[in-house]
Design a protein around this motif. Sequence first.
Motif, mmCIF file in Angstrom:
data_model
loop_
_atom_site.group_PDB
_atom_site.id
_atom_site.type_symbol
_atom_site.label_atom_id
_atom_site.label_comp_id
_atom_site.label_asym_id
_atom_site.label_seq_id
_atom_site.Cartn_x
_atom_site.Cartn_y
_atom_site.Cartn_z
ATOM 1 N N THR A 5 -37.821 43.174 70.863
ATOM 2 C CA THR A 5 -36.805 44.206 70.688
ATOM 3 C C THR A 5 -37.325 45.210 69.681
ATOM 4 N N ILE A 6 -37.318 46.469 70.063
ATOM 5 C CA ILE A 6 -37.682 47.553 69.169
ATOM 6 C C ILE A 6 -36.399 48.292 68.843
ATOM 7 N N GLU A 20 -32.697 34.524 58.142
ATOM 8 C CA GLU A 20 -32.222 33.664 59.227
ATOM 9 C C GLU A 20 -33.401 32.926 59.871
ATOM 10 N N ALA A 21 -34.516 33.624 60.052
ATOM 11 C CA ALA A 21 -35.701 32.989 60.637
ATOM 12 C C ALA A 21 -36.230 31.884 59.725
ATOM 13 N N PHE A 22 -36.231 32.137 58.414
ATOM 14 C CA PHE A 22 -36.674 31.106 57.464
ATOM 15 C C PHE A 22 -35.762 29.882 57.501
ATOM 16 N N ARG A 23 -34.490 30.085 57.824
ATOM 17 C CA ARG A 23 -33.561 28.955 57.950
ATOM 18 C C ARG A 23 -33.704 28.240 59.293
ATOM 19 N N GLY A 24 -34.609 28.746 60.127
ATOM 20 C CA GLY A 24 -34.859 28.097 61.408
ATOM 21 C C GLY A 24 -34.036 28.637 62.557
ATOM 22 N N GLU A 25 -33.282 29.695 62.330
ATOM 23 C CA GLU A 25 -32.492 30.289 63.405
ATOM 24 C C GLU A 25 -33.397 31.115 64.314
ATOM 25 N N LYS A 26 -33.239 30.947 65.608
ATOM 26 C CA LYS A 26 -34.026 31.692 66.586
ATOM 27 C C LYS A 26 -33.559 33.145 66.600
ATOM 28 N N ARG A 27 -34.474 34.049 66.316
ATOM 29 C CA ARG A 27 -34.129 35.467 66.270
ATOM 30 C C ARG A 27 -34.864 36.263 67.344
ATOM 31 N N GLY A 28 -35.946 35.759 67.847
ATOM 32 C CA GLY A 28 -36.761 36.518 68.779
ATOM 33 C C GLY A 28 -37.617 37.533 68.040
ATOM 34 N N ILE A 97 -57.675 44.917 72.167
ATOM 35 C CA ILE A 97 -56.311 45.371 71.912
ATOM 36 C C ILE A 97 -55.365 44.567 72.798
ATOM 37 N N VAL A 98 -54.221 44.160 72.222
ATOM 38 C CA VAL A 98 -53.258 43.395 72.998
ATOM 39 C C VAL A 98 -51.835 43.768 72.582
ATOM 40 N N PHE A 99 -50.965 43.848 73.572
ATOM 41 C CA PHE A 99 -49.530 43.925 73.342
ATOM 42 C C PHE A 99 -49.025 42.555 73.758
ATOM 43 N N PRO A 100 -48.649 41.703 72.780
ATOM 44 C CA PRO A 100 -48.416 40.287 73.086
ATOM 45 C C PRO A 100 -47.057 39.973 73.726
ATOM 46 N N TYR A 101 -46.501 40.920 74.445
ATOM 47 C CA TYR A 101 -45.195 40.730 75.071
ATOM 48 C C TYR A 101 -45.258 41.164 76.527
ATOM 49 N N ASP A 102 -44.330 40.639 77.313
ATOM 50 C CA ASP A 102 -44.223 41.005 78.720
ATOM 51 C C ASP A 102 -43.224 42.136 78.933
ATOM 52 N N ALA A 103 -42.302 42.280 77.979
ATOM 53 C CA ALA A 103 -41.234 43.263 78.148
ATOM 54 C C ALA A 103 -40.772 43.783 76.788
ATOM 55 N N VAL A 104 -40.136 44.947 76.825
ATOM 56 C CA VAL A 104 -39.587 45.579 75.624
ATOM 57 C C VAL A 104 -38.115 45.857 75.857
ATOM 58 N N HIS A 105 -37.315 45.509 74.859
ATOM 59 C CA HIS A 105 -35.899 45.875 74.841
ATOM 60 C C HIS A 105 -35.735 46.848 73.676
#
Length: 114
Positions: A5-6, A20-28, A97-105
């Motif tokens: 997500t951008i 939230e990520a440090f607490r282990g919550e999935k944020r993406g 060079i790499v864009f490590p994602y398949d999609a952008v939101h």
Amino acid sequence: MRTVTIGVSSVEEASARVLEAFRGEKRGAFISFPSVEGLWTVLTPRRWALIRALAGQEPMSLRAVARLLDRDVKNIHADVHALLNAGILDRTDDERIVFPYDAVHVDFTIGKAA
């Protein structure tokens, strides 16, 4: 599918996501800009085309990216470096060079002018 997500968010919002990520919550995956203007300054139409071409692809050389987009290597070089500096593209150990994602939101809201 790996999606990033951008968007636009304040320092406080970005910090909250990190905590939230440090607490282990999935944020993406999230790439944040401080303003819509900042987002559009970095993400020009040619850079969007570059991102779209690299989405879901294996890492490739700068010359391969230029061939893929039928653009001059020098111009691709400038756009790639702008996207690397913004944290949108990555570079592998062998300098590909790499864009490590398949999609952008893309996610932001424009409100009433202050």
